[in-house]
Design a protein around this motif. Structure first.
Motif, PDB file in Angstrom:
ATOM      1  N   THR A 145      19.422  85.251   5.963  1.00 55.06           N
ATOM      2  CA  THR A 145      20.600  85.046   6.799  1.00 55.06           C
ATOM      3  C   THR A 145      21.725  84.367   6.030  1.00 55.06           C
ATOM      4  OG1 THR A 145      21.424  83.961   8.819  1.00 55.06           O
ATOM      5  CG2 THR A 145      19.694  82.819   7.614  1.00 55.06           C
ATOM      6  N   THR A 146      22.957  84.625   6.483  1.00 50.91           N
ATOM      7  CA  THR A 146      24.123  83.946   5.937  1.00 50.91           C
ATOM      8  C   THR A 146      24.491  82.706   6.747  1.00 50.91           C
ATOM      9  OG1 THR A 146      25.621  85.315   7.269  1.00 50.91           O
ATOM     10  CG2 THR A 146      25.082  86.113   5.044  1.00 50.91           C
ATOM     11  N   ALA A 147      23.757  82.411   7.816  1.00 52.48           N
ATOM     12  CA  ALA A 147      24.080  81.272   8.684  1.00 52.48           C
ATOM     13  C   ALA A 147      24.018  79.964   7.889  1.00 52.48           C
ATOM     14  CB  ALA A 147      23.114  81.223   9.862  1.00 52.48           C
ATOM     15  N   LYS A 148      25.095  79.204   7.911  1.00 52.07           N
ATOM     16  CA  LYS A 148      25.182  77.974   7.123  1.00 52.07           C
ATOM     17  C   LYS A 148      24.222  76.893   7.601  1.00 52.07           C
ATOM     18  CE  LYS A 148      30.017  78.738   5.803  1.00 52.07           C
ATOM     19  NZ  LYS A 148      31.405  78.215   5.881  1.00 52.07           N
ATOM     20  N   ILE A 160      30.178  67.511  25.988  1.00 49.28           N
ATOM     21  CA  ILE A 160      28.808  67.790  25.556  1.00 49.28           C
ATOM     22  C   ILE A 160      28.654  69.245  25.119  1.00 49.28           C
ATOM     23  CG2 ILE A 160      27.970  68.401  27.867  1.00 49.28           C
ATOM     24  CD1 ILE A 160      26.063  66.487  25.077  1.00 49.28           C
ATOM     25  N   ASN A 161      29.495  70.129  25.633  1.00 55.76           N
ATOM     26  CA  ASN A 161      29.397  71.557  25.305  1.00 55.76           C
ATOM     27  C   ASN A 161      30.419  72.009  24.275  1.00 55.76           C
ATOM     28  OD1 ASN A 161      27.372  71.860  27.328  1.00 55.76           O
ATOM     29  ND2 ASN A 161      28.962  71.999  28.889  1.00 55.76           N
ATOM     30  N   GLU A 162      31.427  71.203  24.022  1.00 55.82           N
ATOM     31  CA  GLU A 162      32.523  71.606  23.140  1.00 55.82           C
ATOM     32  C   GLU A 162      32.039  71.703  21.689  1.00 55.82           C
ATOM     33  OE1 GLU A 162      37.190  70.400  22.815  1.00 55.82           O
ATOM     34  OE2 GLU A 162      35.727  68.772  22.762  1.00 55.82           O
ATOM     35  N   PRO A 163      32.422  72.752  20.975  1.00 59.33           N
ATOM     36  CA  PRO A 163      32.056  72.847  19.551  1.00 59.33           C
ATOM     37  C   PRO A 163      32.619  71.675  18.757  1.00 59.33           C
ATOM     38  CG  PRO A 163      32.948  74.926  20.375  1.00 59.33           C
ATOM     39  CD  PRO A 163      33.203  73.905  21.431  1.00 59.33           C
ATOM     40  N   LYS A 164      31.918  71.287  17.700  1.00 64.18           N
ATOM     41  CA  LYS A 164      32.392  70.213  16.829  1.00 64.18           C
ATOM     42  C   LYS A 164      33.262  70.766  15.697  1.00 64.18           C
ATOM     43  CE  LYS A 164      29.767  67.541  19.285  1.00 64.18           C
ATOM     44  NZ  LYS A 164      30.356  66.867  20.466  1.00 64.18           N
ATOM     45  N   CYS A 165      33.307  72.087  15.561  1.00 64.57           N
ATOM     46  CA  CYS A 165      34.146  72.720  14.548  1.00 64.57           C
ATOM     47  C   CYS A 165      35.449  73.183  15.208  1.00 64.57           C
ATOM     48  CB  CYS A 165      33.416  73.912  13.927  1.00 64.57           C
ATOM     49  SG  CYS A 165      33.055  75.230  15.112  1.00 64.57           S
ATOM     50  N   PRO A 166      36.497  73.503  14.417  1.00 70.95           N
ATOM     51  CA  PRO A 166      37.734  74.029  15.014  1.00 70.95           C
ATOM     52  C   PRO A 166      37.460  75.312  15.786  1.00 70.95           C
ATOM     53  CG  PRO A 166      38.074  73.431  12.712  1.00 70.95           C
ATOM     54  CD  PRO A 166      36.595  73.364  12.953  1.00 70.95           C
ATOM     55  N   TYR A 167      38.129  75.483  16.926  1.00 74.19           N
ATOM     56  CA  TYR A 167      37.971  76.711  17.693  1.00 74.19           C
ATOM     57  C   TYR A 167      39.299  77.086  18.337  1.00 74.19           C
ATOM     58  CZ  TYR A 167      37.630  73.697  21.867  1.00 74.19           C
ATOM     59  OH  TYR A 167      37.877  72.790  22.853  1.00 74.19           O
ATOM     60  N   ASN A 168      39.506  78.372  18.488  1.00 74.95           N
ATOM     61  CA  ASN A 168      40.752  78.893  19.052  1.00 74.95           C
ATOM     62  C   ASN A 168      40.429  80.056  19.966  1.00 74.95           C
ATOM     63  OD1 ASN A 168      42.821  77.375  17.284  1.00 74.95           O
ATOM     64  ND2 ASN A 168      41.464  78.324  15.771  1.00 74.95           N
ATOM     65  N   THR A 169      40.937  80.017  21.164  1.00 79.67           N
ATOM     66  CA  THR A 169      40.664  81.067  22.128  1.00 79.67           C
ATOM     67  C   THR A 169      41.906  81.323  22.971  1.00 79.67           C
ATOM     68  OG1 THR A 169      39.317  81.657  24.068  1.00 79.67           O
ATOM     69  CG2 THR A 169      39.705  79.317  23.695  1.00 79.67           C
ATOM     70  N   TYR A 170      41.982  82.517  23.531  1.00 81.03           N
ATOM     71  CA  TYR A 170      43.092  82.848  24.431  1.00 81.03           C
ATOM     72  C   TYR A 170      42.729  82.633  25.900  1.00 81.03           C
ATOM     73  CZ  TYR A 170      45.728  84.795  20.543  1.00 81.03           C
ATOM     74  OH  TYR A 170      46.428  84.943  19.369  1.00 81.03           O
ATOM     75  N   ASN A 171      41.550  82.123  26.165  1.00 77.43           N
ATOM     76  CA  ASN A 171      41.192  81.815  27.541  1.00 77.43           C
ATOM     77  C   ASN A 171      42.057  80.658  28.041  1.00 77.43           C
ATOM     78  OD1 ASN A 171      39.182  83.759  27.697  1.00 77.43           O
ATOM     79  ND2 ASN A 171      37.607  82.377  26.915  1.00 77.43           N
ATOM     80  N   LYS A 202      23.828  83.426  24.488  1.00 76.62           N
ATOM     81  CA  LYS A 202      24.814  84.268  23.794  1.00 76.62           C
ATOM     82  C   LYS A 202      25.467  83.532  22.632  1.00 76.62           C
ATOM     83  CE  LYS A 202      28.754  83.078  26.779  1.00 76.62           C
ATOM     84  NZ  LYS A 202      29.394  82.204  25.758  1.00 76.62           N
ATOM     85  N   ASN A 203      25.342  82.207  22.592  1.00 79.34           N
ATOM     86  CA  ASN A 203      25.967  81.432  21.534  1.00 79.34           C
ATOM     87  C   ASN A 203      25.107  81.461  20.273  1.00 79.34           C
ATOM     88  OD1 ASN A 203      28.034  80.749  23.265  1.00 79.34           O
ATOM     89  ND2 ASN A 203      27.254  78.697  23.722  1.00 79.34           N
ATOM     90  N   VAL A 204      25.494  82.277  19.310  1.00 79.50           N
ATOM     91  CA  VAL A 204      24.832  82.326  18.012  1.00 79.50           C
ATOM     92  C   VAL A 204      25.900  82.227  16.932  1.00 79.50           C
ATOM     93  CG1 VAL A 204      22.845  83.662  18.810  1.00 79.50           C
ATOM     94  CG2 VAL A 204      24.876  84.855  17.959  1.00 79.50           C
ATOM     95  N   ALA A 205      25.487  81.796  15.755  1.00 76.96           N
ATOM     96  CA  ALA A 205      26.414  81.663  14.628  1.00 76.96           C
ATOM     97  C   ALA A 205      26.436  82.949  13.811  1.00 76.96           C
ATOM     98  CB  ALA A 205      25.980  80.482  13.759  1.00 76.96           C
ATOM     99  N   ASP A 228      28.701  74.309  11.804  1.00 76.01           N
ATOM    100  CA  ASP A 228      30.054  74.416  11.252  1.00 76.01           C
ATOM    101  C   ASP A 228      30.732  75.718  11.649  1.00 76.01           C
ATOM    102  OD1 ASP A 228      29.537  72.034   9.992  1.00 76.01           O
ATOM    103  OD2 ASP A 228      29.076  72.931   8.041  1.00 76.01           O
ATOM    104  N   GLU A 229      29.954  76.644  12.228  1.00 75.50           N
ATOM    105  CA  GLU A 229      30.489  77.958  12.588  1.00 75.50           C
ATOM    106  C   GLU A 229      30.398  78.201  14.094  1.00 75.50           C
ATOM    107  OE1 GLU A 229      29.260  80.770   8.982  1.00 75.50           O
ATOM    108  OE2 GLU A 229      27.548  79.654   9.770  1.00 75.50           O
ATOM    109  N   GLY A 230      30.424  77.136  14.862  1.00 81.31           N
ATOM    110  CA  GLY A 230      30.324  77.259  16.316  1.00 81.31           C
ATOM    111  C   GLY A 230      28.957  76.852  16.814  1.00 81.31           C
ATOM    112  N   ASN A 231      28.835  76.703  18.121  1.00 82.99           N
ATOM    113  CA  ASN A 231      27.577  76.274  18.713  1.00 82.99           C
ATOM    114  C   ASN A 231      26.530  77.386  18.665  1.00 82.99           C
ATOM    115  OD1 ASN A 231      28.792  73.866  19.290  1.00 82.99           O
ATOM    116  ND2 ASN A 231      28.936  74.199  21.505  1.00 82.99           N
ATOM    117  N   TRP A 232      25.304  76.978  18.377  1.00 80.38           N
ATOM    118  CA  TRP A 232      24.143  77.867  18.466  1.00 80.38           C
ATOM    119  C   TRP A 232      23.225  77.279  19.522  1.00 80.38           C
ATOM    120  CZ3 TRP A 232      19.494  77.344  14.684  1.00 80.38           C
ATOM    121  CH2 TRP A 232      18.457  78.203  15.087  1.00 80.38           C
TER     122      TRP A 232
END
Length: 497
Positions: A79-82, A358-369, A320-323, A122-126
């Protein structure tokens, strides 16, 4: 927030200083309360809404923060998952739970235990949402609500019903493997620290060569397995309804941090097509002789939540949350959970549940929601809420496109899973034969405690299933409820003659 909590001045939710928090505004000393008592109505209105709906399943839970440390020297070939880089430490949050009971139920109930992990990578919540068992009662999500209804309360009596449970199980023989685990010693673990955890479902990993591997995750407790007997579990209900919560909290509080060895089974994609067991069937395990576990790291819990509601009750886990470098599988139950879990969270705690700390990612995130109830932060400010745009909004990166998966030339339709796989008996039979004689006897006694309360036609169906797993299994349960196995097996044979 910490400085605000130390402030001497009490205010309303809007920041208005409060002069008297002891007395309502009344007409005279003995008169009625007036409508202008804004503080009273604010406090009561908030109090009436303090409880969000409890989870339909996994309602009662305990949790802690921790760290996952990857120790495997070469996960890059899978895997490439960090998160799987050697030496990488990833913050985690693990919620344990009972499954069928309400929030006020006892921790020592005979029940599977939830084992839900959130990795803040570092690549979003898993989110890895599993149980303390490697299998489950059903293998098609269409039957999930039917099954859970049998574990809840009878619509007439509002009582837990052995009749509903055993009626469903006796008509759903694919449940035998999980039933055997549930009614063994493992059905009543002595606290959360002394049990294993499993991802249960089949997931996938993708490496830099775009090769796919199917995987199963295992978490083996380093505290040693400890279980209650049925009698000990029942006694604990009268001693401490919150035994598992107390044990977990106080162990971490005194610095005795629980740990699990993290392991993985790995199956190359091509082998899944010809493996003699359906590798995506949640009612079956992959035998370790075929796919041995490899150690990939260690999970440690080392910090208790500061506020139970904010961190544990509002925690939301999404399969559904995978890196990047991770994926799913054709596991039908997993596919169903990819839809049902986020839908449940939107209903229970609101459409913006992912923005809660508690659910917010610790990495930068950007969404249009945008928008929705209880929107936190600046709501995107004056930036565009659509894409594509020419105003510098976040853009896609095609290197993260999901890897295409080919499923031969299969025809879409409703396939009878019992017609295509009727081997419900081999794996639970193997599990029974692995048990010591005294553990087999306890298993049969635990089953008899509930099965003995239902009508004989349901007993006959279920005991015949046990008998097909292993003759001693069926004989043991029949004896435990005061029945003769010869009468039960003969009756089944006459029905099918």
């Amino acid at each position: 927030m910490a400085e605000d909590l130390k402030s001497k001045q009490m205010t309303t939710d809007a920041g208005r200083p409060v002069g008297d928090n002891q007395n309502s505004i009344t007409v005279g000393n003995r008169g009625p309360i007036v409508f202008e008592d804004y503080l009273l109505f604010e406090k009561m209105a908030h109090f009436n809404r303090e409880r969000v709906p409890e989870r339909v399943v996994h309602a009662k839970g305990s949790a802690a923060h921790g760290t996952f440390t990857c120790t495997h020297p070469d996960m890059a070939k899978y895997t490439t998952a960090k998160v799987f880089e050697k030496g990488k430490k990833t913050p985690t949050f693990l919620r344990f739970s009972t499954v069928g009971g309400e929030k006020g139920s006892a921790d020592s109930e005979r029940d599977p235990r939830g084992f839900a992990l959130k990795f803040y990578t570092d690549e979003g919540n898993w989110d890895l949402v599993g149980n303390n068992t490697p299998v489950f009662f059903i293998r098609d999500p269409l039957k999930f609500s039917d099954f859970i209804h049998t574990q809840k309360r009878d619509p007439e009596t509002n009582l837990k019903s052995p009749k509903m449970m055993w009626d469903f199980w006796s008509l759903s023989p694919e449940s035998l493997h999980q039933v055997t685990i549930l009614f063994s010693d493992r059905g009543t673990p002595d606290g959360y620290r002394h049990m294993n955890g499993y991802g249960s479902h089949t997931f996938s990993l993708i490496n830099a060569k775009n090769e796919l591997f199917y995987v199963k995750y295992h978490f083996k407790t380093k505290q040693g397995i400890k279980n209650f007997t049925r009698e000990e579990a029942d006694h604990m209900k009268s001693v401490d309804m919150d035994h598992s919560q107390s044990d977990l909290f106080h162990s971490i509080e005194k610095g005795d941090f629980p740990k699990w060895t993290v392991q993985m089974q790995i199956m190359p994609e091509a082998e899944a097509e010809t493996y003699h067991i359906n590798p995506f069937d949640l009612t079956k395990v992959w035998p370790h002789a075929d796919y041995p576990v490899i150690e990939i790291g260690e999970l440690e819990l080392n910090r208790n939540p500061v506020n139970y509601f904010a961190e544990v009750e509002q925690a939301a886990f999404d399969p559904k949350n995978v890196a990047p470098g991770m994926g799913f599988s054709p596991d039908k139950m997993l596919q169903g959970r990819l839809i049902s879990y986020p839908d449940a969270h939107r209903y229970r705690i609101g459409v913006n549940y992912n923005l809660l700390p508690i659910n917010e990612p610790k990495c930068p995130y950007n969404t249009y929601n945008r928008d929705g109830s209880m929107r936190f932060g600046e709501n995107g400010g004056n930036g565009p809420n659509y894409e594509p745009n020419s105003f510098g909004g976040p853009t896609q990166d095609k290197k993260y496109i999901e890897r295409p998966v080919t499923y031969n030339t299969a025809t879409v339709g409703r396939y009878d899973h019992r017609e295509h796989d009727g081997d419900y008996y081999t794996q639970p039979g193997n599990l029974f034969r692995l048990m010591t004689p005294d553990a087999q006897e306890r298993l049969c006694g635990n089953i008899a405690a509930g099965l003995g309360q239902v009508e004989t036609r349901i007993q006959d169906l279920q005991i015949n299933h046990f008998y097909k797993c292993d003759s001693k299994y069926g004989e043991g349960v029949a004896k435990a409820i005061g029945r003769k196995i010869e009468e039960i097996v003969r009756k089944e044979e006459l029905v099918h003659a």
